[in-house]
Design an enzyme around this catalytic site. Structure first.
Site, PDB file in Angstrom:
ATOM      1  N   TYR A  83     -21.146   1.334  -6.507  1.00 19.62           N
ATOM      2  CA  TYR A  83     -20.401   2.077  -5.490  1.00 19.62           C
ATOM      3  C   TYR A  83     -21.192   2.038  -4.192  1.00 19.62           C
ATOM      4  CZ  TYR A  83     -16.740   5.407  -4.239  1.00 19.62           C
ATOM      5  OH  TYR A  83     -15.633   6.010  -3.690  1.00 19.62           O
ATOM      6  N   ASN A 182       1.448   5.866 -11.401  1.00 17.31           N
ATOM      7  CA  ASN A 182       1.096   6.903 -12.395  1.00 17.31           C
ATOM      8  C   ASN A 182      -0.388   7.242 -12.372  1.00 17.31           C
ATOM      9  OD1 ASN A 182       0.604   4.333 -13.362  1.00 17.31           O
ATOM     10  ND2 ASN A 182       0.470   5.051 -15.469  1.00 17.31           N
ATOM     11  N   ALA A 184      -3.775   9.126 -10.924  1.00 15.67           N
ATOM     12  CA  ALA A 184      -3.915  10.510 -10.460  1.00 15.67           C
ATOM     13  C   ALA A 184      -3.561  10.604  -8.975  1.00 15.67           C
ATOM     14  CB  ALA A 184      -5.344  10.990 -10.710  1.00 15.67           C
ATOM     15  N   VAL A 185      -4.090   9.675  -8.184  1.00 22.27           N
ATOM     16  CA  VAL A 185      -3.771   9.696  -6.745  1.00 22.27           C
ATOM     17  C   VAL A 185      -2.275   9.464  -6.563  1.00 22.27           C
ATOM     18  CG1 VAL A 185      -4.157   8.580  -4.515  1.00 22.27           C
ATOM     19  CG2 VAL A 185      -6.074   8.855  -6.083  1.00 22.27           C
ATOM     20  N   ARG A 205       2.869  -0.353 -14.126  1.00 22.92           N
ATOM     21  CA  ARG A 205       2.852  -1.474 -15.088  1.00 22.92           C
ATOM     22  C   ARG A 205       3.855  -1.187 -16.203  1.00 22.92           C
ATOM     23  NH1 ARG A 205      -3.207  -3.192 -16.464  1.00 22.92           N
ATOM     24  NH2 ARG A 205      -3.610  -0.971 -16.700  1.00 22.92           N
ATOM     25  N   ARG A 207       5.340  -1.000 -19.972  1.00 22.59           N
ATOM     26  CA  ARG A 207       4.753  -0.499 -21.221  1.00 22.59           C
ATOM     27  C   ARG A 207       5.879  -0.151 -22.177  1.00 22.59           C
ATOM     28  NH1 ARG A 207       1.211   3.350 -18.654  1.00 22.59           N
ATOM     29  NH2 ARG A 207       1.697   2.059 -16.868  1.00 22.59           N
TER      30      ARG A 207
HETATM   31  P1  NDP Z   1      -6.622   6.834 -12.605  1.00 22.91           P
HETATM   32  O1  NDP Z   1      -7.633   6.522 -13.634  1.00 22.91           O
HETATM   33  O2  NDP Z   1      -5.862   8.110 -12.650  1.00 22.91           O
HETATM   34  O3  NDP Z   1      -5.519   5.670 -12.599  1.00 22.91           O
HETATM   35  C1  NDP Z   1      -5.835   4.322 -12.612  1.00 22.91           C
HETATM   36  C2  NDP Z   1      -4.541   3.561 -12.316  1.00 22.91           C
HETATM   37  O4  NDP Z   1      -4.819   2.188 -12.157  1.00 22.91           O
HETATM   38  C3  NDP Z   1      -3.481   3.708 -13.387  1.00 22.91           C
HETATM   39  O5  NDP Z   1      -2.256   3.942 -12.746  1.00 22.91           O
HETATM   40  C4  NDP Z   1      -3.468   2.324 -14.035  1.00 22.91           C
HETATM   41  O6  NDP Z   1      -2.205   1.977 -14.497  1.00 22.91           O
HETATM   42  C5  NDP Z   1      -3.823   1.449 -12.842  1.00 22.91           C
HETATM   43  N1  NDP Z   1      -4.400   0.171 -13.238  1.00 22.91           N
HETATM   44  C6  NDP Z   1      -5.560  -0.046 -13.865  1.00 22.91           C
HETATM   45  N2  NDP Z   1      -5.768  -1.370 -14.013  1.00 22.91           N
HETATM   46  C7  NDP Z   1      -4.684  -1.975 -13.460  1.00 22.91           C
HETATM   47  C8  NDP Z   1      -4.300  -3.337 -13.303  1.00 22.91           C
HETATM   48  N3  NDP Z   1      -5.065  -4.323 -13.731  1.00 22.91           N
HETATM   49  N4  NDP Z   1      -3.121  -3.593 -12.706  1.00 22.91           N
HETATM   50  C9  NDP Z   1      -2.311  -2.607 -12.273  1.00 22.91           C
HETATM   51  N5  NDP Z   1      -2.647  -1.290 -12.380  1.00 22.91           N
HETATM   52  C10 NDP Z   1      -3.815  -0.995 -12.966  1.00 22.91           C
HETATM   53  O7  NDP Z   1      -7.350   6.635 -11.236  1.00 22.91           O
HETATM   54  P2  NDP Z   1      -7.408   7.479  -9.883  1.00 22.91           P
HETATM   55  O8  NDP Z   1      -6.070   7.911  -9.445  1.00 22.91           O
HETATM   56  O9  NDP Z   1      -8.479   8.482  -9.997  1.00 22.91           O
HETATM   57  O10 NDP Z   1      -7.891   6.325  -8.917  1.00 22.91           O
HETATM   58  C11 NDP Z   1      -7.047   5.202  -8.677  1.00 22.91           C
HETATM   59  C12 NDP Z   1      -7.812   4.208  -7.816  1.00 22.91           C
HETATM   60  O11 NDP Z   1      -8.025   4.785  -6.559  1.00 22.91           O
HETATM   61  C13 NDP Z   1      -9.182   3.833  -8.363  1.00 22.91           C
HETATM   62  O12 NDP Z   1      -9.414   2.497  -8.028  1.00 22.91           O
HETATM   63  C14 NDP Z   1     -10.103   4.725  -7.573  1.00 22.91           C
HETATM   64  O13 NDP Z   1     -11.401   4.189  -7.476  1.00 22.91           O
HETATM   65  C15 NDP Z   1      -9.386   4.737  -6.250  1.00 22.91           C
HETATM   66  N6  NDP Z   1      -9.684   5.890  -5.419  1.00 22.91           N
HETATM   67  C16 NDP Z   1     -10.102   5.625  -4.166  1.00 22.91           C
HETATM   68  C17 NDP Z   1     -10.377   6.637  -3.293  1.00 22.91           C
HETATM   69  C18 NDP Z   1     -10.795   6.294  -1.921  1.00 22.91           C
HETATM   70  O14 NDP Z   1     -11.239   7.182  -1.188  1.00 22.91           O
HETATM   71  N7  NDP Z   1     -10.686   5.050  -1.503  1.00 22.91           N
HETATM   72  C19 NDP Z   1     -10.304   8.045  -3.696  1.00 22.91           C
HETATM   73  C20 NDP Z   1      -9.761   8.235  -5.044  1.00 22.91           C
HETATM   74  C21 NDP Z   1      -9.484   7.177  -5.867  1.00 22.91           C
HETATM   75  P3  NDP Z   1      -1.828   2.094 -16.044  1.00 22.91           P
HETATM   76  O15 NDP Z   1      -1.395   3.501 -16.283  1.00 22.91           O
HETATM   77  O16 NDP Z   1      -0.736   1.116 -16.196  1.00 22.91           O
HETATM   78  O17 NDP Z   1      -3.057   1.754 -16.818  1.00 22.91           O
END
Ligand code: NDP
Length: 367
Positions: A83, A182, A184-185, A205, A207
């Site tokens: 990070y 879906n 969290a954000v 995605r 499912r």
């Molecule tokens: P979550 O763990 O709640 O969600 C992750 C999401 O990513 C799910 O919707 C999942 O979909 C999707 N995902 C994972 N892999 C893939 C893929 N290969 N293709 C498509 N979708 C995928 O995460 P958060 O909401 O906490 O965070 C989401 C993202 O935002 C992260 O990358 C996080 O680092 C980033 N973030 C950035 C911030 C910033 O300030 N820039 C602040 C907060 C978050 P599925 O349900 O289908 O698995």
């Protein structure tokens, strides 16, 4: 003695501790169970429990008992050393959490015993049972916000809020499209769109239980929920059933981000805030020339640092707190795991196929 101790205070992720050899019987210290990493690496290997002797608060310090601490993708990446913002080592993970003030120093003005607090700075180190902090490193929040909601206040709701406010001037009825609908954000984006009357198109995605997920997200406030495949073929915008999006939010990257970008109307903006697919964002030349699209990025950490004392930050927390209290915003699905069983969380958080559907939260009182 107090002076001597203060000079020997160690700082581990901003909490104020004393070396163990000084923690003898009649000193003002309390024991705290802490997760610690001394080097960057895979969390399952580098994280270890330690017992800290936390100095009782003096002057402007407060002692906080942490209640809940969520686990975000960024926490894992921070421990891995991947990070961009790296806390000095040894470090205690945890950027978010909710705690209760249990003691205050004599000159503390802004907090009192019993107040609920969340971090007011990055990398506070919340994966610990207790910590002693400078009072300005904590922010008081209303007790009426649920504990779970409060524990997640700092990162995801603020990210959703800023991305909807800061890039495009959206009016009621304007369309926002996002992938990771879906996440969290994503779920907070959907709910804020509903509050502010924006049309929300969420891409997820595919499912086996896709219709269940679609109805869940529509119940939250999404106008339409499309799979990646459906997005490619959609005529929602061409047919003018819905206005073309002015804003696109991307946390995936790769082909998915490209398909989302293609739906933007002229002059639209795509904001990238995550890269879950670990593939670059590509932008067709024609999108830049003929549609004048803008491709931007957003990082909450940088925004918070830059706007630490800004009116916008205070207003944002006030508005979010109010929306949570009024139950217009809800926490995304979560699973609470005892602090002592943090390994379960780490293993699941590292699963790169995703599809977990829950946010993990550590229960710091079960240690
Ligand atoms: P979550 O763990 O709640 O969600 C992750 C999401 O990513 C799910 O919707 C999942 O979909 C999707 N995902 C994972 N892999 C893939 C893929 N290969 N293709 C498509 N979708 C995928 O995460 P958060 O909401 O906490 O965070 C989401 C993202 O935002 C992260 O990358 C996080 O680092 C980033 N973030 C950035 C911030 C910033 O300030 N820039 C602040 C907060 C978050 P599925 O349900 O289908 O698995």
């Amino acid at each position: 003695m107090a002076v001597q101790v203060s000079r020997l205070v160690m700082k581990s992720s901003r909490s104020i501790c004393v070396p163990r050899f000084l923690a003898f019987r009649n000193m003002s210290v309390v024991s705290a169970k802490t997760l610690l990493y001394k080097e960057y690496g895979e969390p399952a290997k580098v994280l270890e429990f330690s017992t800290d002797q936390v100095i009782k608060p003096e002057g402007n310090q407060v002692l906080v008992k942490w209640l809940l601490s969520p686990v975000n993708p960024a926490d894992i990446n921070t421990i891995q050393g991947k990070y961009p913002s790296k806390p000095p080592l040894p470090a205690v993970p945890g950027n978010e959490g909710v705690g209760e003030v249990i003691e205050v120093g004599s000159s503390v003005q802004n907090l009192k015993i019993g107040d609920r607090v969340v971090p007011n700075v990055n990398h506070l180190g919340t994966w610990r049972t207790q910590g002693s902090y400078n009072s300005e490193d904590l922010m008081k929040i209303p007790k009426e916000i649920g504990t779970v909601e409060a524990s997640m206040l700092n990162v995801n709701p603020c990210t959703a809020f800023r991305m909807l406010k800061d890039f495009v001037s959206l009016k009621p009825g304007d369309t926002v499209i996002q992938n990771g609908g879906n996440s969290a954000v994503g779920q907070l984006v959907i709910q804020l769109c509903k509050v502010w009357n924006h049309t929300n198109i969420s891409v997820v995605r595919d499912r086996p239980q896709i219709s269940e997920l679609k109805s869940q997200l529509k119940k939250l406030g999404a106008t339409e929920v499309l799979t990646e495949e459906e997005l490619r073929k959609t005529d929602l915008f061409k047919s003018k059933k819905l206005p073309q999006p002015k804003l696109a939010l991307n946390c995936v990257g790769g082909q998915n981000a490209l398909e989302v970008l293609r739906q933007l109307g002229s002059g639209g903006v795509m904001v990238t805030y995550g890269g879950m697919a670990r593939e670059p964002v590509t932008v067709p030349t024609s999108a830049l020339i003929f549609k004048d699209l803008s491709v931007r990025g957003f990082w909450m950490t940088a925004w918070s640092k830059k706007n630490h004392n800004a009116k916008e930050r205070t207003e944002m927390f006030e508005e979010l707190a109010k929306l949570f209290q009024e139950k217009k915003l809800h926490a995304p699905p979560y699973k609470i795991v005892p602090f002592s069983e943090y390994q379960e969380v780490i293993v699941n958080a590292l699963r790169i196929d995703g599809k977990q559907g829950v946010k993990y939260i550590l229960d710091m009182e079960k240690n």
